[in-house]
Design an enzyme around this catalytic site. Structure first.
Site, mmCIF file in Angstrom:
data_model
loop_
_atom_site.group_PDB
_atom_site.id
_atom_site.type_symbol
_atom_site.label_atom_id
_atom_site.label_comp_id
_atom_site.label_asym_id
_atom_site.label_seq_id
_atom_site.Cartn_x
_atom_site.Cartn_y
_atom_site.Cartn_z
ATOM 1 N N ARG A 41 24.210 -18.375 -18.940
ATOM 2 C CA ARG A 41 25.305 -17.556 -18.437
ATOM 3 C C ARG A 41 25.079 -17.071 -17.007
ATOM 4 N NH1 ARG A 41 27.778 -13.948 -23.458
ATOM 5 N NH2 ARG A 41 28.254 -15.732 -24.799
ATOM 6 N N ASP A 140 35.764 -1.187 -24.007
ATOM 7 C CA ASP A 140 34.642 -2.122 -24.039
ATOM 8 C C ASP A 140 33.776 -1.835 -22.823
ATOM 9 O OD1 ASP A 140 34.095 -4.788 -25.793
ATOM 10 O OD2 ASP A 140 33.232 -4.997 -23.786
#
Length: 270
Positions: A41, A140
């Protein structure tokens, strides 16, 4: 600059640095088996910044002016797997409970990821509420997924998760360049507010109180002490008699919380 023929490796030292960064910034413990995921990532950041290896990138992260880049790391390494009506029994419980209420209702999707959970809650409430005074707050830690959530646009493939008739009632189908997509309709979008919240930090004063809180499939990423601290923090914002949902694979056993079990993974605030 990195060449395609020489891909850098994430050394033990660099991996430990990233583990500590994630723990300090988000409270999430990244296990050894996450090393490959972390390297993959972050590879895009090395390429974007034209850096030759992870050590060079981590030196950049330690600079005071690199706060936004550290936020990018958190965004990239936070797991965000979700879909509409995940663990569907929860939405059955929510719908039945909402139908029995005769008052304003305010709910929190505390780890909403890209919004599927929050909009699943919204559809369920819209179907069952006896009041028009209701809203959903969704949060979030990842700015990246919050941007997607605010767009309220998803693959039409997710429509298979919807109860019969709900796709037509609550969504718009994409046409032409948007073919293959669905978008939550405007009346439902207006019921849901998204914001960045780190559950490991003191909560903003303006959050809550709520009648329902969903905290699903997030506690599994934290150590036991942190799980309890997060639960305590959120329960302070849940009204007595309100519902508290966790994931089916999670447990609050031994935490001595002011909760009564309604059914597995669903609790009532005492």
């Amino acid at each position: 600059m990195m060449s395609s023929s020489h891909l850098p490796k994430l050394s033990d030292q660099d991996f430990r640095f990233l583990q500590q960064l994630m723990l300090e910034e988000s409270g999430i413990r990244m296990a050894e088996q996450k090393r490959t995921l972390m390297a993959g990532r972050l590879m895009g950041r090395l390429r974007a910044l034209e850096l030759r290896d992870y050590s060079q990138y981590l030196r950049l992260l330690t600079r005071p002016e690199s706060r936004e880049e550290r936020r990018t790391v958190i965004d990239l390494l936070t797991t965000n797997e979700t879909y509409f009506f995940r663990e569907p029994q929860h939405f059955t419980v929510l719908g039945d409970w909402v139908a029995a209420q005769r008052r304003p209702l305010h709910m929190w999707s505390a780890a909403s990821s890209s919004g599927e959970e929050a909009f699943s809650m919204a559809m369920t409430v819209a179907e069952n509420a006896r009041t028009q005074d209701w809203s959903i707050f969704a949060s979030d830690i990842s700015r990246r997924v919050l941007e997607r959530a605010r767009s309220a646009t998803y693959s039409i493939d997710q429509a298979g998760q919807f109860p019969p008739g709900w796709l037509k009632r609550y969504c718009l189908r994409g046409v032409e360049e948007s073919e293959g997509l669905l978008r939550i309709n405007q009346p439902l979008r207006h019921r849901v507010t998204f914001a960045e919240v780190n559950l490991m930090r003191p909560l903003p004063q303006e959050i809550g109180p709520f009648d329902v809180i969903f905290l699903r499939n997030v506690l599994i990423y934290f150590a036991s002490e942190q799980k309890r601290a997060i639960a305590v923090r959120l329960l302070e914002r849940l009204r007595p008699g309100g519902l508290f949902f966790i994931g089916h694979a999670e447990s609050l056993h031994g935490f001595d919380l002011p909760l009564r079990t309604v059914r597995p993974s669903v609790f009532e605030r005492l």
